[in-house]
Design an enzyme around this catalytic site. Structure first.
Site, mmCIF file in Angstrom:
data_model
loop_
_atom_site.group_PDB
_atom_site.id
_atom_site.type_symbol
_atom_site.label_atom_id
_atom_site.label_comp_id
_atom_site.label_asym_id
_atom_site.label_seq_id
_atom_site.Cartn_x
_atom_site.Cartn_y
_atom_site.Cartn_z
ATOM 1 N N ARG A 23 -1.624 -5.967 -2.174
ATOM 2 C CA ARG A 23 -0.124 -5.322 -2.396
ATOM 3 C C ARG A 23 0.772 -6.545 -2.999
ATOM 4 O O ARG A 23 1.786 -6.230 -3.653
ATOM 5 C CB ARG A 23 0.214 -5.032 -0.774
ATOM 6 C CG ARG A 23 1.669 -4.544 -0.698
ATOM 7 C CD ARG A 23 1.806 -3.827 0.588
ATOM 8 N NE ARG A 23 3.195 -2.921 0.880
ATOM 9 C CZ ARG A 23 4.061 -3.462 1.302
ATOM 10 N NH1 ARG A 23 3.890 -4.622 1.758
ATOM 11 N NH2 ARG A 23 5.098 -2.786 1.257
ATOM 12 N N ILE A 29 8.556 -0.246 -2.559
ATOM 13 C CA ILE A 29 7.303 0.069 -2.363
ATOM 14 C C ILE A 29 7.089 0.348 -0.691
ATOM 15 O O ILE A 29 7.866 -0.231 0.114
ATOM 16 C CB ILE A 29 6.467 -1.197 -2.637
ATOM 17 C CG1 ILE A 29 4.920 -1.106 -2.073
ATOM 18 C CG2 ILE A 29 7.074 -2.322 -2.034
ATOM 19 C CD1 ILE A 29 4.085 -2.193 -2.699
ATOM 20 N N SER A 30 6.515 1.444 -0.384
ATOM 21 C CA SER A 30 6.804 2.043 0.993
ATOM 22 C C SER A 30 5.871 1.006 2.003
ATOM 23 O O SER A 30 5.138 0.260 1.569
ATOM 24 C CB SER A 30 6.009 3.312 1.168
ATOM 25 O OG SER A 30 6.534 4.455 0.505
ATOM 26 N N GLN A 31 6.410 1.070 3.317
ATOM 27 C CA GLN A 31 5.629 0.253 4.162
ATOM 28 C C GLN A 31 4.181 0.839 4.576
ATOM 29 O O GLN A 31 3.917 1.968 4.337
ATOM 30 C CB GLN A 31 6.534 0.698 5.443
ATOM 31 C CG GLN A 31 6.113 0.207 6.793
ATOM 32 C CD GLN A 31 6.764 0.690 8.141
ATOM 33 O OE1 GLN A 31 7.169 2.175 8.085
ATOM 34 N NE2 GLN A 31 6.681 0.255 9.157
ATOM 35 N N PRO A 32 3.388 -0.232 4.660
ATOM 36 C CA PRO A 32 2.021 0.022 4.927
ATOM 37 C C PRO A 32 1.500 1.165 5.834
ATOM 38 O O PRO A 32 0.718 2.096 5.649
ATOM 39 C CB PRO A 32 1.377 -1.236 5.174
ATOM 40 C CG PRO A 32 2.225 -2.294 4.368
ATOM 41 C CD PRO A 32 3.607 -1.617 4.404
#
Length: 212
Positions: free
Chosen positions: A32, A58-61
């Site tokens: 990431r 970038i989205s939260q995992p």
């Protein structure tokens, strides 16, 4: 590099209810830190969304995990991703064996991310255009994932699903949304279920939000 941070993130996701071993593993192995701007690299393995420019993130995992699990992908699955962004979600899907078509409306992000994915050895089919209307040239798709929030579910995306296919899309107001999971049962019938309580950047386009 980042081995401790990776394990901490996976442990946090498990504690948050993520149990799919394949998804947890691809989150652990997909770097990431390579998908975030350099100034955020120290935070790349935090369970949080990070800015990537142009009002996008970038989205939260955790969110990536929830949406990926909801897609129920399989090896060789043909996936259309609406909103390439950083390329991280596309990489996750490729690591799971999917054939990914990913469309991005921002020209700079499209060019930057296409170059990045190629440099990392991914075979994502990067497309430039308005994702709110899908990409009918390669339809039907086994799965469609939308990484930005729409006010309603775009009908054109539903129409581009194969029978038995799934569409995963955040829907709602600009400040908070639910993730809708839609399965195409036959040519005219769809089955729905909802995962509540998420926040995404808005999906901008002809069949979504308009630019302010």
């Amino acid at each position: 590099m980042f081995e401790k941070e990776k394990e901490n993130l996976v442990a946090e996701l498990i504690k948050s209810g993520i149990k799919d071993k394949a998804v947890l593993e691809v989150i652990r192995i997909t770097e990431r830190n390579l998908f975030v701007p350099d100034e955020y690299s120290d935070f790349a393995w935090d369970n949080s969304a990070l800015k990537i420019g142009f009002g996008q993130t970038i989205s939260q995992p955790y969110t990536v995990a929830v949406m990926t699990i909801a897609l129920e992908v399989f090896s060789g699955c043909c996936v259309l991703e609406i909103g390439t962004g950083s390329g991280y979600q596309a990489a996750i899907l490729e690591e799971l064996g999917c054939n990914v078509f990913s469309i991005e409306r921002n020209k700079f992000l499209f060019e930057r991310t296409e170059k990045l994915l190629k440099s990392l050895g991914y075979k994502t089919n990067c497309l430039f255009g308005d994702g709110s209307v899908g990409y009918p040239e390669y339809a039907p798709y086994d799965r469609i994932i939308v990484t930005a929030a729409a006010p309603v579910v775009p009908e054109l995306l539903k129409e581009q699903l194969a029978v038995g296919g799934k569409l995963v899309i955040p829907v709602g107001e600009r400040k908070i949304q639910n993730i809708e999971v839609i399965t195409r049962m036959n040519e005219n019938a769809y089955e729905y279920y909802t995962i509540p309580g998420f926040v995404f950047v808005p999906l901008i386009g002809e069949d979504a939000w308009k630019e302010e």
